[in-house]
Design a protein around this motif. Structure first.
Motif, PDB file in Angstrom:
ATOM      1  N   PHE A 175      -7.882  -2.026  -4.283  1.00  0.00           N
ATOM      2  CA  PHE A 175      -7.520  -2.110  -2.872  1.00  0.00           C
ATOM      3  C   PHE A 175      -6.954  -3.492  -2.536  1.00  0.00           C
ATOM      4  O   PHE A 175      -5.948  -3.613  -1.834  1.00  0.00           O
ATOM      5  CB  PHE A 175      -8.733  -1.820  -1.996  1.00  0.00           C
ATOM      6  CG  PHE A 175      -8.434  -1.868  -0.526  1.00  0.00           C
ATOM      7  CD1 PHE A 175      -7.831  -0.788   0.106  1.00  0.00           C
ATOM      8  CD2 PHE A 175      -8.723  -2.996   0.222  1.00  0.00           C
ATOM      9  CE1 PHE A 175      -7.523  -0.838   1.456  1.00  0.00           C
ATOM     10  CE2 PHE A 175      -8.424  -3.055   1.564  1.00  0.00           C
ATOM     11  CZ  PHE A 175      -7.828  -1.972   2.186  1.00  0.00           C
ATOM     12  N   LEU A 176      -7.601  -4.543  -3.046  1.00  0.00           N
ATOM     13  CA  LEU A 176      -7.120  -5.899  -2.782  1.00  0.00           C
ATOM     14  C   LEU A 176      -5.748  -6.126  -3.406  1.00  0.00           C
ATOM     15  O   LEU A 176      -4.906  -6.833  -2.854  1.00  0.00           O
ATOM     16  CB  LEU A 176      -8.120  -6.923  -3.316  1.00  0.00           C
ATOM     17  CG  LEU A 176      -9.438  -7.030  -2.544  1.00  0.00           C
ATOM     18  CD1 LEU A 176     -10.406  -7.948  -3.274  1.00  0.00           C
ATOM     19  CD2 LEU A 176      -9.208  -7.521  -1.121  1.00  0.00           C
ATOM     20  N   GLY A 177      -5.522  -5.519  -4.577  1.00  0.00           N
ATOM     21  CA  GLY A 177      -4.214  -5.621  -5.207  1.00  0.00           C
ATOM     22  C   GLY A 177      -3.136  -4.990  -4.342  1.00  0.00           C
ATOM     23  O   GLY A 177      -2.041  -5.552  -4.177  1.00  0.00           O
ATOM     24  N   TRP A 178      -3.451  -3.827  -3.786  1.00  0.00           N
ATOM     25  CA  TRP A 178      -2.498  -3.155  -2.879  1.00  0.00           C
ATOM     26  C   TRP A 178      -2.258  -4.002  -1.630  1.00  0.00           C
ATOM     27  O   TRP A 178      -1.115  -4.151  -1.171  1.00  0.00           O
ATOM     28  CB  TRP A 178      -3.047  -1.789  -2.481  1.00  0.00           C
ATOM     29  CG  TRP A 178      -2.237  -1.137  -1.390  1.00  0.00           C
ATOM     30  CD1 TRP A 178      -1.082  -0.431  -1.513  1.00  0.00           C
ATOM     31  CD2 TRP A 178      -2.527  -1.173   0.021  1.00  0.00           C
ATOM     32  NE1 TRP A 178      -0.633  -0.027  -0.276  1.00  0.00           N
ATOM     33  CE2 TRP A 178      -1.492  -0.463   0.676  1.00  0.00           C
ATOM     34  CE3 TRP A 178      -3.558  -1.734   0.780  1.00  0.00           C
ATOM     35  CZ2 TRP A 178      -1.482  -0.298   2.055  1.00  0.00           C
ATOM     36  CZ3 TRP A 178      -3.538  -1.570   2.159  1.00  0.00           C
ATOM     37  CH2 TRP A 178      -2.500  -0.862   2.776  1.00  0.00           C
ATOM     38  N   PHE A 179      -3.322  -4.590  -1.094  1.00  0.00           N
ATOM     39  CA  PHE A 179      -3.185  -5.415   0.101  1.00  0.00           C
ATOM     40  C   PHE A 179      -2.338  -6.651  -0.200  1.00  0.00           C
ATOM     41  O   PHE A 179      -1.512  -7.073   0.615  1.00  0.00           O
ATOM     42  CB  PHE A 179      -4.566  -5.831   0.610  1.00  0.00           C
ATOM     43  CG  PHE A 179      -4.602  -6.180   2.069  1.00  0.00           C
ATOM     44  CD1 PHE A 179      -5.007  -5.246   3.012  1.00  0.00           C
ATOM     45  CD2 PHE A 179      -4.226  -7.429   2.510  1.00  0.00           C
ATOM     46  CE1 PHE A 179      -5.035  -5.560   4.362  1.00  0.00           C
ATOM     47  CE2 PHE A 179      -4.248  -7.760   3.857  1.00  0.00           C
ATOM     48  CZ  PHE A 179      -4.659  -6.819   4.784  1.00  0.00           C
ATOM     49  N   ALA A 180      -2.540  -7.240  -1.384  1.00  0.00           N
ATOM     50  CA  ALA A 180      -1.748  -8.407  -1.785  1.00  0.00           C
ATOM     51  C   ALA A 180      -0.275  -8.042  -1.903  1.00  0.00           C
ATOM     52  O   ALA A 180       0.601  -8.808  -1.464  1.00  0.00           O
ATOM     53  CB  ALA A 180      -2.261  -8.950  -3.116  1.00  0.00           C
ATOM     54  N   PHE A 181       0.005  -6.882  -2.477  1.00  0.00           N
ATOM     55  CA  PHE A 181       1.388  -6.416  -2.605  1.00  0.00           C
ATOM     56  C   PHE A 181       2.031  -6.235  -1.229  1.00  0.00           C
ATOM     57  O   PHE A 181       3.174  -6.634  -0.997  1.00  0.00           O
ATOM     58  CB  PHE A 181       1.429  -5.105  -3.383  1.00  0.00           C
ATOM     59  CG  PHE A 181       2.772  -4.443  -3.391  1.00  0.00           C
ATOM     60  CD1 PHE A 181       3.797  -4.908  -4.214  1.00  0.00           C
ATOM     61  CD2 PHE A 181       3.019  -3.350  -2.567  1.00  0.00           C
ATOM     62  CE1 PHE A 181       5.044  -4.306  -4.207  1.00  0.00           C
ATOM     63  CE2 PHE A 181       4.265  -2.742  -2.558  1.00  0.00           C
ATOM     64  CZ  PHE A 181       5.283  -3.219  -3.379  1.00  0.00           C
ATOM     65  N   SER A 182       1.275  -5.647  -0.292  1.00  0.00           N
ATOM     66  CA  SER A 182       1.802  -5.422   1.058  1.00  0.00           C
ATOM     67  C   SER A 182       2.094  -6.745   1.753  1.00  0.00           C
ATOM     68  O   SER A 182       3.129  -6.896   2.419  1.00  0.00           O
ATOM     69  CB  SER A 182       0.793  -4.613   1.881  1.00  0.00           C
ATOM     70  OG  SER A 182       0.569  -3.344   1.301  1.00  0.00           O
ATOM     71  N   ALA A 183       1.193  -7.719   1.590  1.00  0.00           N
ATOM     72  CA  ALA A 183       1.408  -9.025   2.218  1.00  0.00           C
ATOM     73  C   ALA A 183       2.607  -9.738   1.603  1.00  0.00           C
ATOM     74  O   ALA A 183       3.393 -10.381   2.300  1.00  0.00           O
ATOM     75  CB  ALA A 183       0.149  -9.881   2.083  1.00  0.00           C
ATOM     76  N   ALA A 184       2.743  -9.628   0.285  1.00  0.00           N
ATOM     77  CA  ALA A 184       3.882 -10.259  -0.387  1.00  0.00           C
ATOM     78  C   ALA A 184       5.192  -9.633   0.076  1.00  0.00           C
ATOM     79  O   ALA A 184       6.187 -10.341   0.293  1.00  0.00           O
ATOM     80  CB  ALA A 184       3.731 -10.118  -1.902  1.00  0.00           C
ATOM     81  N   ARG A 185       5.186  -8.337   0.259  1.00  0.00           N
ATOM     82  CA  ARG A 185       6.391  -7.652   0.739  1.00  0.00           C
ATOM     83  C   ARG A 185       6.744  -8.100   2.151  1.00  0.00           C
ATOM     84  O   ARG A 185       7.918  -8.311   2.481  1.00  0.00           O
ATOM     85  CB  ARG A 185       6.183  -6.134   0.690  1.00  0.00           C
ATOM     86  CG  ARG A 185       7.422  -5.323   1.044  1.00  0.00           C
ATOM     87  CD  ARG A 185       7.189  -3.848   0.777  1.00  0.00           C
ATOM     88  NE  ARG A 185       6.034  -3.342   1.488  1.00  0.00           N
ATOM     89  CZ  ARG A 185       5.571  -2.095   1.376  1.00  0.00           C
ATOM     90  NH1 ARG A 185       6.160  -1.250   0.534  1.00  0.00           N
ATOM     91  NH2 ARG A 185       4.525  -1.705   2.060  1.00  0.00           N
ATOM     92  N   ARG A 186       5.704  -8.279   2.999  1.00  0.00           N
ATOM     93  CA  ARG A 186       5.963  -8.782   4.360  1.00  0.00           C
ATOM     94  C   ARG A 186       6.508 -10.196   4.315  1.00  0.00           C
ATOM     95  O   ARG A 186       7.353 -10.575   5.129  1.00  0.00           O
ATOM     96  CB  ARG A 186       4.678  -8.751   5.192  1.00  0.00           C
ATOM     97  CG  ARG A 186       4.218  -7.373   5.621  1.00  0.00           C
ATOM     98  CD  ARG A 186       3.189  -7.455   6.736  1.00  0.00           C
ATOM     99  NE  ARG A 186       2.052  -8.294   6.373  1.00  0.00           N
ATOM    100  CZ  ARG A 186       0.931  -7.838   5.820  1.00  0.00           C
ATOM    101  NH1 ARG A 186       0.816  -6.546   5.539  1.00  0.00           N
ATOM    102  NH2 ARG A 186      -0.057  -8.656   5.537  1.00  0.00           N
ATOM    103  N   ALA A 187       6.008 -10.999   3.372  1.00  0.00           N
ATOM    104  CA  ALA A 187       6.461 -12.390   3.269  1.00  0.00           C
ATOM    105  C   ALA A 187       7.946 -12.462   2.925  1.00  0.00           C
ATOM    106  O   ALA A 187       8.635 -13.408   3.316  1.00  0.00           O
ATOM    107  CB  ALA A 187       5.643 -13.132   2.211  1.00  0.00           C
TER     108      ALA A 187
END
Length: 204
Positions: free
Chosen positions: A83-95
């Motif tokens: 789940f944290l990996g998915w959240f990190a990916f989503s944040a990186a995409r927003r960045a």
């Protein structure tokens, strides 16, 4: 001489703050919701009440039971890492595609539900939450003369911290009116989430 209840409560307050103030998945999420001014009360209450329930369980003696079930902790560990990996990916995409701070008008049907479910996942899918609250705080509480006074102090620390973080973040809103500021924040969130995911997988 036995310590007084206020003294044990103060120890609980300081110990609780020491554990929850560090940057982590939960704090990063509360900060982001506070900056966006979206469902802040619900997020703050969920985080604080979850801590209160876990601290209570620890003082009631759940810690040894929890640590004895390695399979359960392993499931939570790897589920949390995913789940944290998915959240990190989503944040990186927003960045990579930053947007300026928007008013709290994102209230499409289910918006509040999604936010609270994400908050719950970030809270309960992280084994460190159980180790910090149920095991560690529960253990330290029983080293005090009045364990429940210690627990009250730790719970007070949680409510105070999440309230300050969630509602205090709004003061930074003018800074985050610029897309660049959101880009930096989301990049930091991505790094924190990714680091936590890796730490769960390697078991540190």
């Amino acid at each position: 001489m036995n310590a007084s209840a206020p003294a044990d409560a103060l120890v609980g307050l300081v110990t609780g703050l020491g554990l929850i103030v560090a940057i982590g998945a939960q704090n990063a999420f509360v900060l982001r919701q506070g900056l966006r001014r979206e469902h802040v009360l619900g997020v703050v209450l969920m985080c604080a009440l979850a801590d209160a329930a876990l601290v209570t369980a620890g003082v009631a003696g759940l810690g040894p039971v929890l640590t004895a079930h390695e399979t359960v902790m392993a499931v939570v560990r790897y589920g949390g890492a995913a789940f944290l990996g998915w959240f990190a990916f989503s944040a990186a995409r927003r960045a990579l595609r930053p947007a300026a701070l928007q008013p709290a008008a994102d209230d499409a049907p289910g918006g509040r539900t999604r936010v609270l479910l994400t908050c719950a996942a970030l809270t309960f899918l992280n084994p460190h939450v159980y180790l910090d609250t149920v095991v560690l705080l529960g253990s330290v509480a029983h080293q005090q003369d009045r364990p429940w006074a210690f627990a009250a102090g730790a719970v007070t620390a949680s409510f105070g911290w999440f309230t300050t973080l969630g509602f205090g973040a709004g003061r930074l809103a003018p800074l985050f009116a610029r897309p660049r500021a959101w880009q930096v924040l989301d990049a930091l969130v991505a790094l924190v989430m990714a680091a936590l995911a890796v730490s769960l997988v390697v078991g540190t």
